[in-house]
Design a protein around this motif. Structure first.
Motif, PDB file in Angstrom:
ATOM      1  N   VAL A 201     -39.891 -11.185   6.418  1.00 19.90           N
ATOM      2  CA  VAL A 201     -40.254 -11.666   7.888  1.00 19.90           C
ATOM      3  C   VAL A 201     -39.449 -13.060   8.009  1.00 19.90           C
ATOM      4  CG1 VAL A 201     -41.909 -12.609   9.218  1.00 19.90           C
ATOM      5  CG2 VAL A 201     -42.425 -10.466   8.269  1.00 19.90           C
ATOM      6  N   VAL A 202     -39.317 -13.864   6.780  1.00 18.53           N
ATOM      7  CA  VAL A 202     -38.982 -15.199   6.807  1.00 18.53           C
ATOM      8  C   VAL A 202     -37.245 -15.091   7.101  1.00 18.53           C
ATOM      9  CG1 VAL A 202     -38.475 -16.962   5.426  1.00 18.53           C
ATOM     10  CG2 VAL A 202     -40.719 -16.349   5.551  1.00 18.53           C
ATOM     11  N   LEU A 203     -36.776 -14.086   6.415  1.00 16.25           N
ATOM     12  CA  LEU A 203     -35.177 -13.796   6.457  1.00 16.25           C
ATOM     13  C   LEU A 203     -34.864 -13.412   8.001  1.00 16.25           C
ATOM     14  CD1 LEU A 203     -34.219 -12.111   3.341  1.00 16.25           C
ATOM     15  CD2 LEU A 203     -33.463 -14.374   3.956  1.00 16.25           C
ATOM     16  N   TYR A 204     -35.531 -12.687   8.450  1.00 15.23           N
ATOM     17  CA  TYR A 204     -35.620 -12.062   9.726  1.00 15.23           C
ATOM     18  C   TYR A 204     -35.529 -13.108  10.905  1.00 15.23           C
ATOM     19  CZ  TYR A 204     -35.709  -9.589  14.220  1.00 15.23           C
ATOM     20  OH  TYR A 204     -35.694  -8.847  15.517  1.00 15.23           O
ATOM     21  N   LYS A 205     -36.415 -14.099  10.801  1.00 15.88           N
ATOM     22  CA  LYS A 205     -36.702 -15.223  11.559  1.00 15.88           C
ATOM     23  C   LYS A 205     -35.717 -16.050  11.489  1.00 15.88           C
ATOM     24  CE  LYS A 205     -40.395 -13.649  13.829  1.00 15.88           C
ATOM     25  NZ  LYS A 205     -40.531 -13.324  15.427  1.00 15.88           N
ATOM     26  N   ASN A 206     -34.983 -16.434  10.254  1.00 11.21           N
ATOM     27  CA  ASN A 206     -34.323 -17.626  10.115  1.00 11.21           C
ATOM     28  C   ASN A 206     -32.866 -17.273   9.782  1.00 11.21           C
ATOM     29  OD1 ASN A 206     -36.179 -19.676  10.022  1.00 11.21           O
ATOM     30  ND2 ASN A 206     -37.543 -18.426   8.795  1.00 11.21           N
ATOM     31  N   ALA A 207     -32.489 -16.086   9.593  1.00 13.30           N
ATOM     32  CA  ALA A 207     -31.226 -15.711   8.990  1.00 13.30           C
ATOM     33  C   ALA A 207     -30.484 -14.503   9.943  1.00 13.30           C
ATOM     34  CB  ALA A 207     -31.103 -15.685   7.487  1.00 13.30           C
ATOM     35  N   PRO A 208     -30.206 -14.621  10.991  1.00 16.31           N
ATOM     36  CA  PRO A 208     -29.912 -13.937  12.025  1.00 16.31           C
ATOM     37  C   PRO A 208     -28.575 -12.943  11.262  1.00 16.31           C
ATOM     38  CG  PRO A 208     -29.749 -15.788  13.032  1.00 16.31           C
ATOM     39  CD  PRO A 208     -30.063 -16.244  11.721  1.00 16.31           C
ATOM     40  N   GLU A 209     -27.899 -13.332  10.565  1.00 17.41           N
ATOM     41  CA  GLU A 209     -27.087 -12.423   9.702  1.00 17.41           C
ATOM     42  C   GLU A 209     -27.423 -11.787   8.831  1.00 17.41           C
ATOM     43  OE1 GLU A 209     -27.469 -16.062   7.461  1.00 17.41           O
ATOM     44  OE2 GLU A 209     -27.043 -15.924   9.548  1.00 17.41           O
ATOM     45  N   ALA A 210     -28.658 -11.803   8.449  1.00 16.14           N
ATOM     46  CA  ALA A 210     -29.384 -10.960   7.432  1.00 16.14           C
ATOM     47  C   ALA A 210     -30.438  -9.701   7.993  1.00 16.14           C
ATOM     48  CB  ALA A 210     -30.681 -11.620   6.587  1.00 16.14           C
ATOM     49  N   ARG A 211     -29.943 -10.033   9.538  1.00 18.82           N
ATOM     50  CA  ARG A 211     -30.832  -8.894  10.377  1.00 18.82           C
ATOM     51  C   ARG A 211     -30.300  -7.400  10.262  1.00 18.82           C
ATOM     52  NH1 ARG A 211     -32.442 -12.364  15.868  1.00 18.82           N
ATOM     53  NH2 ARG A 211     -33.841 -13.908  14.602  1.00 18.82           N
ATOM     54  N   GLN A 212     -29.208  -7.258  10.048  1.00 18.51           N
ATOM     55  CA  GLN A 212     -28.676  -5.767   9.820  1.00 18.51           C
ATOM     56  C   GLN A 212     -29.082  -5.117   8.548  1.00 18.51           C
ATOM     57  OE1 GLN A 212     -24.552  -6.389   9.896  1.00 18.51           O
ATOM     58  NE2 GLN A 212     -24.628  -7.426   7.572  1.00 18.51           N
ATOM     59  N   HIS A 213     -29.303  -6.000   7.495  1.00 17.32           N
ATOM     60  CA  HIS A 213     -29.855  -5.569   6.134  1.00 17.32           C
ATOM     61  C   HIS A 213     -31.614  -5.415   6.530  1.00 17.32           C
ATOM     62  CE1 HIS A 213     -25.837  -6.171   4.627  1.00 17.32           C
ATOM     63  NE2 HIS A 213     -26.252  -7.443   5.130  1.00 17.32           N
ATOM     64  N   LEU A 214     -32.081  -5.753   7.322  1.00 18.77           N
ATOM     65  CA  LEU A 214     -33.759  -5.723   7.580  1.00 18.77           C
ATOM     66  C   LEU A 214     -34.011  -4.881   8.587  1.00 18.77           C
ATOM     67  CD1 LEU A 214     -34.236  -9.422   6.845  1.00 18.77           C
ATOM     68  CD2 LEU A 214     -34.505  -7.618   5.225  1.00 18.77           C
ATOM     69  N   SER A 215     -33.398  -3.745   8.799  1.00 22.72           N
ATOM     70  CA  SER A 215     -33.666  -3.004  10.087  1.00 22.72           C
ATOM     71  C   SER A 215     -34.922  -2.481  10.141  1.00 22.72           C
ATOM     72  CB  SER A 215     -32.547  -1.796  10.244  1.00 22.72           C
ATOM     73  OG  SER A 215     -32.489  -0.832   9.041  1.00 22.72           O
ATOM     74  N   PHE A 216     -35.636  -2.218   8.906  1.00 21.36           N
ATOM     75  CA  PHE A 216     -36.936  -1.500   9.146  1.00 21.36           C
ATOM     76  C   PHE A 216     -38.173  -2.414   9.515  1.00 21.36           C
ATOM     77  CE2 PHE A 216     -37.621  -4.219   5.190  1.00 21.36           C
ATOM     78  CZ  PHE A 216     -36.274  -4.108   4.576  1.00 21.36           C
ATOM     79  N   ILE A 217     -37.759  -3.760   9.246  1.00 26.89           N
ATOM     80  CA  ILE A 217     -38.896  -4.773   9.990  1.00 26.89           C
ATOM     81  C   ILE A 217     -38.291  -5.206  11.202  1.00 26.89           C
ATOM     82  CG2 ILE A 217     -37.454  -6.915   9.150  1.00 26.89           C
ATOM     83  CD1 ILE A 217     -40.149  -7.896   8.153  1.00 26.89           C
ATOM     84  N   MET A 218     -37.298  -4.763  12.058  1.00 19.11           N
ATOM     85  CA  MET A 218     -37.088  -5.468  13.194  1.00 19.11           C
ATOM     86  C   MET A 218     -37.934  -4.702  14.154  1.00 19.11           C
ATOM     87  SD  MET A 218     -32.981  -4.986  13.277  1.00 19.11           S
ATOM     88  CE  MET A 218     -32.882  -5.856  15.042  1.00 19.11           C
ATOM     89  N   ARG A 219     -38.848  -3.691  14.216  1.00 20.38           N
ATOM     90  CA  ARG A 219     -39.831  -3.361  15.112  1.00 20.38           C
ATOM     91  C   ARG A 219     -41.006  -4.131  15.180  1.00 20.38           C
ATOM     92  NH1 ARG A 219     -42.156   1.442  12.089  1.00 20.38           N
ATOM     93  NH2 ARG A 219     -40.771   1.352  10.149  1.00 20.38           N
ATOM     94  N   PHE A 220     -40.995  -4.928  14.097  1.00 21.03           N
ATOM     95  CA  PHE A 220     -42.459  -5.785  14.048  1.00 21.03           C
ATOM     96  C   PHE A 220     -42.122  -7.100  14.404  1.00 21.03           C
ATOM     97  CE2 PHE A 220     -42.508  -2.408  10.454  1.00 21.03           C
ATOM     98  CZ  PHE A 220     -43.692  -1.709  10.967  1.00 21.03           C
ATOM     99  N   CYS A 221     -40.813  -7.690  14.412  1.00 23.55           N
ATOM    100  CA  CYS A 221     -40.897  -9.122  14.748  1.00 23.55           C
ATOM    101  C   CYS A 221     -40.514  -9.343  16.166  1.00 23.55           C
ATOM    102  CB  CYS A 221     -39.747  -9.703  13.784  1.00 23.55           C
ATOM    103  SG  CYS A 221     -40.152  -9.577  12.175  1.00 23.55           S
TER     104      CYS A 221
END
Length: 70
Positions: A50-70
């Motif tokens: 969650v912290v990575l998703y919120k603070n590191a846009p470039e990391a979002r592609q690696h966190l696709s499973f969490i995108m639907r929660f944020c």
């Protein structure tokens, strides 16, 4: 293991200060025979994501499973 959906619901209960929901969640973990240590490990990984998703846009592609929660 605990699903990200369940971890999200727990996080929401914590943010909302919903003590009853938090206690029910932890009680459910215990009643279902899940290891508390494993649950804590999964929650830490979830929070890191969650912290990575919120603070590191470039990391979002690696966190696709969490995108639907944020």
């Amino acid at each position: 293991s605990v699903s990200y959906s369940d971890l999200y619901e727990l996080l929401k209960a914590i943010i909302d200060n919903d003590k009853v929901k938090i206690i029910e969640f932890v009680d459910n973990i215990d009643k279902n025979g899940k290891e508390i240590g494993k649950f804590v490990e999964e929650m830490i990984i979830f929070l890191k994501d969650v912290v990575l998703y919120k603070n590191a846009p470039e990391a979002r592609q690696h966190l696709s499973f969490i995108m639907r929660f944020c």
